[in-house]
Write an enzyme that holds these catalytic residues in place. Structure first.
Site, mmCIF file in Angstrom:
data_model
loop_
_atom_site.group_PDB
_atom_site.id
_atom_site.type_symbol
_atom_site.label_atom_id
_atom_site.label_comp_id
_atom_site.label_asym_id
_atom_site.label_seq_id
_atom_site.Cartn_x
_atom_site.Cartn_y
_atom_site.Cartn_z
ATOM 1 N N ASP A 101 0.808 -1.223 0.000
ATOM 2 C CA ASP A 101 0.000 0.000 0.000
ATOM 3 C C ASP A 101 0.842 1.274 0.000
ATOM 4 O O ASP A 101 0.577 2.222 0.758
ATOM 5 C CB ASP A 101 -0.969 -0.003 1.190
ATOM 6 C CG ASP A 101 -2.009 -1.101 1.061
ATOM 7 O OD1 ASP A 101 -2.538 -1.278 -0.046
ATOM 8 O OD2 ASP A 101 -2.263 -1.802 2.056
ATOM 9 N N LYS A 108 12.366 1.201 -12.524
ATOM 10 C CA LYS A 108 13.712 0.742 -12.186
ATOM 11 C C LYS A 108 14.689 1.328 -13.176
ATOM 12 O O LYS A 108 14.337 1.595 -14.328
ATOM 13 C CB LYS A 108 13.790 -0.784 -12.259
ATOM 14 C CG LYS A 108 14.889 -1.363 -11.390
ATOM 15 C CD LYS A 108 14.462 -1.424 -9.941
ATOM 16 C CE LYS A 108 15.518 -2.001 -9.053
ATOM 17 N NZ LYS A 108 14.957 -2.301 -7.723
HETATM 18 P P1 NAD Z 1 24.623 -4.594 -2.603
HETATM 19 O O1 NAD Z 1 25.376 -4.223 -3.810
HETATM 20 O O2 NAD Z 1 24.715 -3.724 -1.401
HETATM 21 O O3 NAD Z 1 25.025 -6.096 -2.127
HETATM 22 C C1 NAD Z 1 24.971 -7.238 -2.901
HETATM 23 C C2 NAD Z 1 26.020 -8.222 -2.364
HETATM 24 O O4 NAD Z 1 25.862 -9.491 -3.026
HETATM 25 C C3 NAD Z 1 27.460 -7.766 -2.612
HETATM 26 O O5 NAD Z 1 28.163 -7.800 -1.379
HETATM 27 C C4 NAD Z 1 27.988 -8.773 -3.624
HETATM 28 O O6 NAD Z 1 29.383 -9.033 -3.470
HETATM 29 C C5 NAD Z 1 27.162 -10.010 -3.295
HETATM 30 N N1 NAD Z 1 27.082 -10.971 -4.403
HETATM 31 C C6 NAD Z 1 26.946 -10.706 -5.722
HETATM 32 N N2 NAD Z 1 26.873 -11.860 -6.420
HETATM 33 C C7 NAD Z 1 26.980 -12.868 -5.517
HETATM 34 C C8 NAD Z 1 26.964 -14.297 -5.615
HETATM 35 N N3 NAD Z 1 26.844 -14.919 -6.789
HETATM 36 N N4 NAD Z 1 27.069 -15.021 -4.472
HETATM 37 C C9 NAD Z 1 27.190 -14.407 -3.272
HETATM 38 N N5 NAD Z 1 27.202 -13.059 -3.119
HETATM 39 C C10 NAD Z 1 27.097 -12.300 -4.219
HETATM 40 O O7 NAD Z 1 23.116 -4.769 -3.103
HETATM 41 P P2 NAD Z 1 21.787 -4.670 -2.225
HETATM 42 O O8 NAD Z 1 21.301 -3.279 -2.267
HETATM 43 O O9 NAD Z 1 22.010 -5.346 -0.910
HETATM 44 O O10 NAD Z 1 20.784 -5.518 -3.140
HETATM 45 C C11 NAD Z 1 20.787 -6.951 -3.099
HETATM 46 C C12 NAD Z 1 19.477 -7.451 -3.709
HETATM 47 O O11 NAD Z 1 18.380 -6.903 -2.971
HETATM 48 C C13 NAD Z 1 19.243 -7.062 -5.167
HETATM 49 O O12 NAD Z 1 18.512 -8.098 -5.798
HETATM 50 C C14 NAD Z 1 18.363 -5.831 -5.056
HETATM 51 O O13 NAD Z 1 17.575 -5.626 -6.211
HETATM 52 C C15 NAD Z 1 17.507 -6.230 -3.870
HETATM 53 N N6 NAD Z 1 16.870 -5.096 -3.177
HETATM 54 C C16 NAD Z 1 17.605 -4.076 -2.674
HETATM 55 C C17 NAD Z 1 16.968 -3.038 -1.993
HETATM 56 C C18 NAD Z 1 17.731 -1.921 -1.333
HETATM 57 O O14 NAD Z 1 17.096 -1.113 -0.615
HETATM 58 N N7 NAD Z 1 19.036 -1.828 -1.492
HETATM 59 C C19 NAD Z 1 15.576 -3.034 -1.876
HETATM 60 C C20 NAD Z 1 14.840 -4.104 -2.396
HETATM 61 C C21 NAD Z 1 15.517 -5.146 -3.042
#
Ligand code: NAD
Length: 473
Positions: A101, A108
């Site tokens: 909501d 994106k």
């Molecule tokens: P980030 O860049 O802060 O962290 C991602 C981490 O994953 C990094 O430390 C990277 O080294 C690690 N990584 C990458 N590939 C990997 C693998 N194959 N195996 C293990 N580790 C691996 O990114 P984030 O902001 O934490 O986002 C992570 C996920 O969460 C993404 O799918 C993003 O779309 C989703 N997401 C993020 C947010 C946000 O507020 N940042 C909100 C909703 C969803």
């Protein structure tokens, strides 16, 4: 598999989930098509100076649904980005906002770079030019499209975006609301940094609170004592792990880019982060075992698996080897559609991305509201509330003749500050939304799982917007 193929696979999964849920609603097909398809995608390239030469940067911004404005969604910096990936992520944002909501459409953005290959100055140039391109096409602004952080970006990039937007639109009084996820000093809100991970914790805690569902998984009620494995120790993974640990869960394994580790006795998250800062790796953490590959981390024995890295991590290939009983999709799209079918036959419960990682956009909504209202939450009422509680305590003390201790005063007679209000608003959102989707899962015919229930929930809410306008009689 190429980045483009990965993106296609991701988008196909999201569309498959939509179709599966849409078939269980009775909305007309024209309306369902309108909800399903992406409204607009801006794909562009631009040059950025790097060293002595120039590099051509490829970038996108997708606005999936304008049924509510502004549209909202993060910006990702990743060499694996592709147009289909951006569209898939924008699509998920639309459904996510509806589920919790938050009155926004989904969007994106992505810049196809590996940020590690660029200096801070170059990244700043890339970000400012990206913002300028969005301004030129009206793809950014507090009333039209509001980006936020995602994979590979954070408060620093959001500050550059805000500053660039302000340089062009200084006369707009609400200009700061053009982007969220800013640091507090740049107009952000307390609690945004940890919001997605905290939301993941609130969502998993709520799922574990249902004794009936836990019994079906062969688990006890409550998150306390649950063995948790986390993939990805970035913003989302770190905070999800931290709050789960504070909630009594035991962190038994981690997977990061450089490898995976396990310790059934539990790993202290902050000590692990310190070890990673000192050595550059999670491997060789004292007391833990190094696994052969980072993928092995996903297959560890545990109760809850939290994939918090990227999409397409649990696939047809490895799904049958997953040992977790419950998966909280902290990342977007970590489970492919074929993998989900396999997990379902194995009796594994999935708490889907469209719900569980919505904490970020929820608190981004609070930040946007703060920017439009130009006042910190709690500023007006905090002292008044504290004074009122103090008066009540004094009356109780006088009437009962019992003295209220200083400690009791401090814990009771305090008004809510910005962080208290953000946490409370987020907790309320995650609990309410979970109950809404679980209710659909359990009460509506033929709904196989929480994901389909979540999609039905969002389709119904978006459909209502169009139906009330009389566009689809
Ligand atoms: P980030 O860049 O802060 O962290 C991602 C981490 O994953 C990094 O430390 C990277 O080294 C690690 N990584 C990458 N590939 C990997 C693998 N194959 N195996 C293990 N580790 C691996 O990114 P984030 O902001 O934490 O986002 C992570 C996920 O969460 C993404 O799918 C993003 O779309 C989703 N997401 C993020 C947010 C946000 O507020 N940042 C909100 C909703 C969803």
């Amino acid at each position: 598999m190429s980045a483009e193929q990965q993106g296609q696979k991701f988008l196909a999964s999201v569309e498959h989930y939509f179709d599966k849920a849409a078939a269980l609603t009775d909305h007309p097909s024209g309306l369902l098509n309108q909800i399903k398809h992406c409204n607009s995608v801006y794909s562009f390239t631009y040059p950025v100076r790097k060293g002595d030469g120039y590099e051509t940067i490829t970038a996108w911004r997708a606005e999936h649904s304008h049924h509510k404005l502004p549209v909202k969604g993060g910006i990702r910096y990743s060499i694996e980005a592709s147009e289909d990936e951006v569209v898939a992520l924008a699509t998920l944002m639309t459904y996510k906002c509806a589920i919790v909501d938050v009155p926004f459409g989904g969007a994106k953005g992505a810049v196809k770079i590996d940020p590690k290959n660029f200096s801070e100055e170059e990244l700043q140039r890339i970000t400012r030019r990206y913002t300028t391109e969005l301004i030129k096409k009206n793809f950014i602004g507090p009333a039209v499209d509001v980006p936020a952080p995602d994979y590979g970006t954070g408060a620093r990039e959001m500050a550059w975006i805000a500053d660039t937007y302000l340089a062009f639109n200084g006369e707009q009084i609400d200009a700061l609301g053009c982007v969220t996820g800013k640091s507090v000093a740049q107009g952000g809100i307390r609690g945004r940094t940890e919001a997605t991970g905290l939301g993941v914790f609130y969502g998993l805690r709520e799922a574990c609170e249902n004794a009936e569902d836990m019994k079906e998984l062969g688990l006890e009620k409550g998150i306390s004592g649950k063995r948790v494995v986390v993939q990805g120790l970035g913003n989302v993974g770190y905070y999800a792990a931290k709050f789960c640990q504070e909630g009594g869960a035991v962190l038994v394994g981690f997977s990061e880019f450089e490898g995976a580790i396990s310790d059934p006795g539990g790993i202290e998250i902050d000590k692990l982060m310190e070890h990673r800062r000192d050595t550059g790796s999670i491997l060789n953490y004292p007391g833990a075992t190094n696994l052969d590959t980072r993928e092995d981390g996903l297959e560890l024995e545990c109760d809850i698996l939290i994939p918090a890295a990227l999409e397409n991590q649990i696939t047809r290939e490895n799904a049958s080897r997953i040992k977790a009983k419950l998966i909280g999709e902290a990342a977007n799209g970590p489970i492919t559609a074929p993998a989900e079918d396999i997990l379902e036959t194995m009796g594994i419960m999935v708490v889907p991305d469209v719900y569980i990682n919505a904490g970020g956009v929820t608190v981004s909504y609070f930040e946007w509201l703060k920017n439009l209202s130009h006042v910190r939450f709690g500023r007006m009422g905090k002292r008044f509330e504290a004074g009122a509680y103090e008066k009540i305590l004094n009356v109780i003390s006088t009437k009962t003749g019992k003295e209220v201790t200083q400690k009791e005063y401090e814990s009771i007679a305090r008004g809510a500050g910005e962080k208290d209000l953000v946490y409370s608003g987020l907790e309320e959102t995650m609990i309410n939304s979970y109950q809404q989707i679980r209710e659909i899962w359990k009460s509506k015919d033929k709904v196989p799982n929480l994901r389909t229930a979540a999609f039905i929930n969002s389709i119904d809410k978006i459909a209502l917007c169009y139906l009330e306008l009389g566009i689809f009689p």
